[in-house]
Design a protein around this motif. Structure first.
Motif, PDB file in Angstrom:
ATOM      1  N   ASP A 191       0.856  -1.188   0.000  1.00  0.00           N
ATOM      2  CA  ASP A 191       0.000   0.000   0.000  1.00  0.00           C
ATOM      3  C   ASP A 191       0.889   1.233   0.000  1.00  0.00           C
ATOM      4  O   ASP A 191       1.557   1.553   0.995  1.00  0.00           O
ATOM      5  CB  ASP A 191      -0.905  -0.004   1.234  1.00  0.00           C
ATOM      6  CG  ASP A 191      -1.992   1.055   1.153  1.00  0.00           C
ATOM      7  OD1 ASP A 191      -1.739   2.130   0.566  1.00  0.00           O
ATOM      8  OD2 ASP A 191      -3.088   0.815   1.699  1.00  0.00           O
ATOM      9  N   ASP A 202       0.785  -4.873   6.687  1.00  0.00           N
ATOM     10  CA  ASP A 202      -0.476  -4.803   5.947  1.00  0.00           C
ATOM     11  C   ASP A 202      -0.532  -5.864   4.847  1.00  0.00           C
ATOM     12  O   ASP A 202      -1.555  -6.528   4.657  1.00  0.00           O
ATOM     13  CB  ASP A 202      -0.621  -3.406   5.355  1.00  0.00           C
ATOM     14  CG  ASP A 202      -1.809  -3.284   4.417  1.00  0.00           C
ATOM     15  OD1 ASP A 202      -2.956  -3.350   4.896  1.00  0.00           O
ATOM     16  OD2 ASP A 202      -1.578  -3.138   3.195  1.00  0.00           O
ATOM     17  N   ARG A 206      -3.205  -8.989   4.717  1.00  0.00           N
ATOM     18  CA  ARG A 206      -4.116  -9.216   3.594  1.00  0.00           C
ATOM     19  C   ARG A 206      -3.919 -10.606   2.976  1.00  0.00           C
ATOM     20  O   ARG A 206      -4.888 -11.254   2.565  1.00  0.00           O
ATOM     21  CB  ARG A 206      -3.921  -8.130   2.537  1.00  0.00           C
ATOM     22  CG  ARG A 206      -4.424  -6.758   2.993  1.00  0.00           C
ATOM     23  CD  ARG A 206      -4.370  -5.741   1.878  1.00  0.00           C
ATOM     24  NE  ARG A 206      -3.009  -5.283   1.589  1.00  0.00           N
ATOM     25  CZ  ARG A 206      -2.523  -5.096   0.377  1.00  0.00           C
ATOM     26  NH1 ARG A 206      -3.271  -5.347  -0.687  1.00  0.00           N
ATOM     27  NH2 ARG A 206      -1.290  -4.655   0.210  1.00  0.00           N
ATOM     28  N   TYR A 251      -8.016  -0.274   9.987  1.00  0.00           N
ATOM     29  CA  TYR A 251      -9.268   0.093   9.316  1.00  0.00           C
ATOM     30  C   TYR A 251      -9.513  -0.771   8.088  1.00  0.00           C
ATOM     31  O   TYR A 251     -10.638  -1.209   7.823  1.00  0.00           O
ATOM     32  CB  TYR A 251      -9.230   1.566   8.921  1.00  0.00           C
ATOM     33  CG  TYR A 251     -10.444   2.006   8.140  1.00  0.00           C
ATOM     34  CD1 TYR A 251     -11.654   2.237   8.777  1.00  0.00           C
ATOM     35  CD2 TYR A 251     -10.383   2.168   6.757  1.00  0.00           C
ATOM     36  CE1 TYR A 251     -12.775   2.622   8.061  1.00  0.00           C
ATOM     37  CE2 TYR A 251     -11.493   2.558   6.037  1.00  0.00           C
ATOM     38  CZ  TYR A 251     -12.686   2.784   6.692  1.00  0.00           C
ATOM     39  OH  TYR A 251     -13.798   3.158   5.978  1.00  0.00           O
ATOM     40  N   LYS A 252      -8.478  -1.055   7.330  1.00  0.00           N
ATOM     41  CA  LYS A 252      -8.639  -1.820   6.099  1.00  0.00           C
ATOM     42  C   LYS A 252      -8.979  -3.286   6.336  1.00  0.00           C
ATOM     43  O   LYS A 252      -9.771  -3.876   5.601  1.00  0.00           O
ATOM     44  CB  LYS A 252      -7.335  -1.772   5.277  1.00  0.00           C
ATOM     45  CG  LYS A 252      -7.062  -0.480   4.554  1.00  0.00           C
ATOM     46  CD  LYS A 252      -5.670  -0.487   3.962  1.00  0.00           C
ATOM     47  CE  LYS A 252      -5.468  -1.660   3.013  1.00  0.00           C
ATOM     48  NZ  LYS A 252      -4.093  -1.668   2.448  1.00  0.00           N
ATOM     49  N   ASN A 253      -8.400  -3.874   7.381  1.00  0.00           N
ATOM     50  CA  ASN A 253      -8.324  -5.325   7.429  1.00  0.00           C
ATOM     51  C   ASN A 253      -9.227  -6.035   8.423  1.00  0.00           C
ATOM     52  O   ASN A 253      -9.472  -7.230   8.263  1.00  0.00           O
ATOM     53  CB  ASN A 253      -6.868  -5.751   7.675  1.00  0.00           C
ATOM     54  CG  ASN A 253      -5.972  -5.378   6.515  1.00  0.00           C
ATOM     55  OD1 ASN A 253      -6.329  -5.582   5.357  1.00  0.00           O
ATOM     56  ND2 ASN A 253      -4.818  -4.801   6.808  1.00  0.00           N
ATOM     57  N   LEU A 322      -9.141   5.015   1.726  1.00  0.00           N
ATOM     58  CA  LEU A 322      -9.063   3.792   2.518  1.00  0.00           C
ATOM     59  C   LEU A 322     -10.389   3.037   2.505  1.00  0.00           C
ATOM     60  O   LEU A 322     -10.411   1.812   2.564  1.00  0.00           O
ATOM     61  CB  LEU A 322      -8.672   4.114   3.966  1.00  0.00           C
ATOM     62  CG  LEU A 322      -7.221   4.526   4.220  1.00  0.00           C
ATOM     63  CD1 LEU A 322      -7.047   4.946   5.671  1.00  0.00           C
ATOM     64  CD2 LEU A 322      -6.256   3.392   3.875  1.00  0.00           C
ATOM     65  N   LYS A 323     -11.484   3.783   2.434  1.00  0.00           N
ATOM     66  CA  LYS A 323     -12.804   3.144   2.404  1.00  0.00           C
ATOM     67  C   LYS A 323     -12.921   2.208   1.203  1.00  0.00           C
ATOM     68  O   LYS A 323     -13.441   1.094   1.307  1.00  0.00           O
ATOM     69  CB  LYS A 323     -13.892   4.211   2.348  1.00  0.00           C
ATOM     70  CG  LYS A 323     -15.323   3.681   2.176  1.00  0.00           C
ATOM     71  CD  LYS A 323     -15.771   2.843   3.357  1.00  0.00           C
ATOM     72  CE  LYS A 323     -17.268   2.567   3.356  1.00  0.00           C
ATOM     73  NZ  LYS A 323     -17.722   1.841   2.164  1.00  0.00           N
ATOM     74  N   SER A 325     -10.446   0.761  -0.388  1.00  0.00           N
ATOM     75  CA  SER A 325      -9.569  -0.386  -0.146  1.00  0.00           C
ATOM     76  C   SER A 325     -10.197  -1.350   0.848  1.00  0.00           C
ATOM     77  O   SER A 325     -10.112  -2.569   0.698  1.00  0.00           O
ATOM     78  CB  SER A 325      -8.211   0.086   0.396  1.00  0.00           C
ATOM     79  OG  SER A 325      -7.568   0.928  -0.535  1.00  0.00           O
ATOM     80  N   ARG A 326     -10.809  -0.790   1.880  1.00  0.00           N
ATOM     81  CA  ARG A 326     -11.471  -1.641   2.871  1.00  0.00           C
ATOM     82  C   ARG A 326     -12.566  -2.498   2.223  1.00  0.00           C
ATOM     83  O   ARG A 326     -12.670  -3.693   2.496  1.00  0.00           O
ATOM     84  CB  ARG A 326     -12.059  -0.793   3.994  1.00  0.00           C
ATOM     85  CG  ARG A 326     -12.916  -1.599   4.951  1.00  0.00           C
ATOM     86  CD  ARG A 326     -13.419  -0.819   6.153  1.00  0.00           C
ATOM     87  NE  ARG A 326     -14.357  -1.633   6.898  1.00  0.00           N
ATOM     88  CZ  ARG A 326     -14.022  -2.643   7.680  1.00  0.00           C
ATOM     89  NH1 ARG A 326     -12.738  -2.953   7.824  1.00  0.00           N
ATOM     90  NH2 ARG A 326     -14.922  -3.363   8.303  1.00  0.00           N
ATOM     91  N   GLU A 329     -10.940  -5.366   0.404  1.00  0.00           N
ATOM     92  CA  GLU A 329     -10.374  -6.387   1.280  1.00  0.00           C
ATOM     93  C   GLU A 329     -11.461  -7.208   1.955  1.00  0.00           C
ATOM     94  O   GLU A 329     -11.342  -8.430   2.082  1.00  0.00           O
ATOM     95  CB  GLU A 329      -9.458  -5.751   2.339  1.00  0.00           C
ATOM     96  CG  GLU A 329      -8.236  -5.052   1.775  1.00  0.00           C
ATOM     97  CD  GLU A 329      -7.413  -5.942   0.862  1.00  0.00           C
ATOM     98  OE1 GLU A 329      -7.305  -7.155   1.119  1.00  0.00           O
ATOM     99  OE2 GLU A 329      -6.878  -5.422  -0.134  1.00  0.00           O
TER     100      GLU A 329
END
Length: 836
Positions: A191, A202, A206, A251-253, A322-323, A325-326, A329
């Motif tokens: 990222d 990260d 993932r 937040y992403k994962n 990020l939203k 990407s979230r 994921e």
């Protein structure tokens, strides 16, 4: 350097080194890569990215290492962006990331590649990293806190070789890491918003969420001048990046459920970390501390404290991107947060030894219930189509005990799609569900364990792109069973029913991540099925040549507690059976694939010599109303009547004994019997209720041909007889009933066998799988072959075609050549059509 004999089996490895104003270290690193590795130079591509150093680094590197591919960036992309830029320019099937201030051991590449070749479920290999002198640990394992901060466990400790065993880890350090190139691309690499720090955490996070493994391999060794390339970065900037990137990774994962509790607590903890680190007086703005003259003068804030606050501010700034990407994921994940908790090692680790900070950490953990979040049990749903009541048949009994054993470690629901659900008391949830309601239970679960036709009732679960972990219990070869069961129906319906059931089983075999069968015989049978459907791929085989990670034996089991009588059942209770009679027990239903007729003839013979023999059929009416009475039940009653055995020497319980009361009947018996015909269904069957004979210590008389007969013979716990031989069967029954010494020896031998068949023991493969559930190796995305067949040139193609021509002429002359040529033309035409 290695020879060239093994080149065809080795992937091309692209080693990536990022430079930013560290040309001296970089040149030394590149020299070691070219001169010291035991890996064929022809299979090694070295790429160096200069991250817009602006100090002449690029020129120095080009002059010192002209054989290295140098990529110059027009701006400083950070470690993450620099690595991604190199990856986009790489040709290798494997990407190897190495810090410019590190040097590789001789076996660094070869050892990592060996892991990737041998274990196709491994997506990345984390190298062992020591300090420059090789005395102290830099990286041997990764940990992750609940608030998103990764750390190197054991860093700084003396390397005493206690960490020289391979293990699965959550992430590897970006300073020495191998990743499958196709997989790295599928994940969009590191990222780049992280710039540096935690981009490796990260990435590993993932990878694991998508079902891949990150494997620590100590033989893949490097030596690292820790942070040699960061000496000009202020600690406050490092704190800022660490704080911001930890929140971004969190937040992403994590799942929605975890995020709702962890993110607000993590942001609050970041503020407390900042004020504690900067030794800021947290009460200075309290209203009670006003002086007579209000002071609004500026207050100096330590940069290390400011770093935490600005990190939260910039995390908020990053949220829109990020939203997206979230969303990606969470859509792609196949593993739960609970699955990854063991890889986090110590998720509740506070990480910073500051008193005010530690107090806040404990308060937030308690207030937000984070111990429950990061220690929450995995959710498992066990689904059966059978009736779950006081009176249960084989499928429900098996599902019940699966739920019971798994509930010790997990949150479990037993769900039946049958109309009859009135279960006995249980430590787990039991639900009835219609087809429409079933989806909600599947959505709730992390793991779905199913049997029979259940998969057909959840179409979404059948899809190839479904990310739910599915365990298929195929202990019942339904299509073989149907060959016998369907004899009473017309030919057309029988053929259609068989085709339909076979399709149901094939769908399960194509979809499942893990399969359970009841015996080694069944295992061989299902291996053939899986192979014919293409599930036994080279990748799966290389990862596990036994294939037990995909298909394991879980026979029926026994309670671990010995049976205890709660009431009388047969002797001196049932009319016609006295306390001194010899009772032969048939513990189960009477179905078309069994042979109770030969048994009746045997009992008739014995009754001429022994007036005290009693044959007792335990259950004539199946507890599941969807299972009709089969023709064999009627034939059995009719033959018993014709031989004059009914209610004298043969007795029928026309209902079904409650599961929790069956021990009373077993303890009243003197031996257990099962007889069947010789056919394919028998060969692969595992008679479920027969195991109750072992539970209650009954000597067993059984017909030869199934796996249970193998057990009786090998363990000498009874007598095995040929199929449809009433004389041999009569002789065997007389031996176990009237030879007290032989019967006592059988009972003695049953004791150790019984221990092997407790439910806790037989369900061990399922228990182990549910502790670390993953998609089957062949269901992982981005898992194409690591080493591909080389493209042949024109000359080689001509030679190949001439060899084929000679082969075809020898095989069938000009007609064979014409036929083969026509087939090739049609194939080429089809390829062109598909390519449009």
């Amino acid at each position: 350097m290695a020879g060239t004999s093994d080149l065809s089996n080795l992937p091309l490895v692209s080693v990536i080194v990022v430079n930013y104003r560290g040309a001296d270290d970089t040149v030394e690193c590149l020299r070691a890569l070219r001169e010291e590795l035991d890996y064929p130079a022809e299979r090694l591509e070295v790429i160096c990215v200069d991250n817009a150093s602006g100090d002449g680094s690029a020129e120095r590197i080009r002059a010192a290492a002209p054989d290295v591919r140098l990529v110059e960036s027009d701006r400083n992309l950070g470690f993450a962006g620099g690595c991604n830029l190199a990856a986009r320019n790489a040709s290798g099937q494997v990407l190897a990331f190495l810090n410019n201030d590190a040097r590789p051991d001789r076996d660094w590449v070869r050892s990592a590649v060996a892991v990737l070749r041998a274990e196709p479920t491994v997506g990345a290999v984390a190298s062992k990293v020591l300090d420059w002198e090789g005395r102290h640990i830099d990286f041997v394992d990764g940990g992750l806190t609940w608030f998103g901060m990764g750390y190197k466990r054991h860093a700084g400790e003396v390397d005493d070789h206690s960490h020289d065993a391979p293990r699965d880890v959550l992430f590897g350090t970006g300073s020495a890491l191998f990743v499958r190139a196709e997989l790295f691309a599928a994940l969009d690499g590191f990222d780049e918003r992280f710039f540096m720090f935690y981009e490796d955490v990260d990435l590993g996070w993932r990878l694991n969420l998508r079902g891949w493994r990150v494997r620590y391999e100590p033989r893949s060794l490097t030596f690292h001048r820790h942070h040699a390339s960061m000496t000009d970065i202020a600690s406050s900037r490092e704190h800022y990046l660490l704080e911001r990137n930890a929140l971004a990774a969190l937040y992403k994962n994590v799942s929605d459920e975890t995020l709702a509790k962890a993110l607000p607590a993590a942001m609050a903890l970041a503020v407390r970390r900042a004020t504690a680190r900067g030794e800021i007086d947290p009460t200075q703005l309290e209203i009670t501390r006003r002086s007579e003259s209000e002071d609004d003068s500026p207050v100096p804030i330590d940069r290390s404290a400011l770093a935490g606050m600005l990190a939260i501010d910039q995390f908020v700034e990053m949220l829109p991107s990020l939203k997206q990407s979230r969303d990606e994921e969470q859509q792609a994940r196949v593993r739960t947060d609970a699955d990854l908790v063991p890889l986090m090692r110590k998720a509740m680790e506070p990480a910073y030894p500051l008193p005010r900070y530690l107090a806040a950490h404990d308060a937030l953990v308690e207030a937000f219930g984070l111990d429950e979040v990061f220690g929450r049990p995995r959710k498992v749903v066990v689904i059966t189509g059978d009736a779950v009541t006081e009176r249960m048949a084989g499928p429900a009994i098996r599902a019940w005990h699966m739920a019971e054993v798994l509930s010790v470690e997990h949150q479990v629901r037993l769900v039946s799609v049958n109309d009859l659900v009135s279960p006995p008391p249980a430590e787990f949830e039991v639900h009835a569900a219609t087809r429409r309601e079933l989806g909600a239970h599947v959505d709730w679960a992390d793991i779905v364990v199913l049997q029979g036709h259940v998969l057909e009732m959840v179409p979404a679960l059948k899809k190839v792109d479904s990310t739910k972990i599915v365990v298929c219990d195929v202990y019942d070869p339904m299509h073989l069973e149907l060959l016998e069961q369907g004899r009473d129906t017309d030919d057309e319906r029988r053929a259609k029913d068989l085709a339909g059931v076979t399709k149901v089983l094939n769908t399960q075999l194509q979809r499942g991540d893990f399969f359970l069968c009841a015996s080694e015989r069944q295992r061989h049978f299902w291996l053939g099925h899986l192979a014919s459907l293409g599930r036994l791929t080279p990748g799966l085989y290389d990862n596990d040549p036994t294939v037990r990670s995909l298909l394991s034996v879980v026979p029926f089991g026994l309670p671990s507690v010995a049976p205890r009588r709660t009431s009388p059942a047969i002797k001196a209770v049932h009319p016609g059976i006295s306390a001194d009679d010899k009772v032969v027990l048939w513990a189960g239903g009477v179905y078309s694939w069994f042979d109770p007729l030969t048994l009746l003839h045997a009992v008739h013979r014995i009754s001429q010599r022994h007036n005290d023999i009693r044959l007792f059929f335990l259950g004539m009416k199946h507890p599941n109303p969807d299972v009709p009475e089969m023709g064999m039940a009627g034939q059995t009653r009719a033959l018993a009547q014709r031989l004059g055995l009914t209610d004298k020497f043969a007795f029928f319980n026309e209902t079904w004994v409650p599961y929790q009361e069956r021990q009373n009947y077993l303890l009243d018996a003197d031996c257990g019997v099962t007889t069947h015909f010789e056919h394919v269904e028998t060969t692969f069957a595992f008679r479920t209720r027969v195991l109750d004979y072992l539970w209650s210590g009954l000597p067993v008389v059984t017909t030869d041909g199934d796996s249970f007969a193998d057990l009786v013979r090998s363990e000498r716990i009874g007598v095995v007889v040929p199929a449809e031989d009433p004389d041999a069967l009569a002789e065997a029954l007389e031996k176990v009933l009237y030879d007290e010494e032989f019967a006592a020896e059988c009972r003695r031998r049953i004791e150790p066998v019984r221990e092997r068949f407790t439910w806790e023991s037989v369900l061990a493969p399922l228990t182990e799988f549910c502790r670390d559930p993953r998609p089957a190796a062949d269901r992982l995305k981005a898992s194409s072959p690591l080493v591909r067949s080389p493209q042949i040139n024109g000359t080689e193609a001509v030679r190949r075609d001439l060899a084929l021509l000679r082969e075809y002429l020898d095989a069938g002359g000009p007609l064979e050549v014409a036929k083969r040529a026509g087939g090739r033309l049609r194939r080429l035409a089809g390829e062109r059509f598909r390519g449009r």
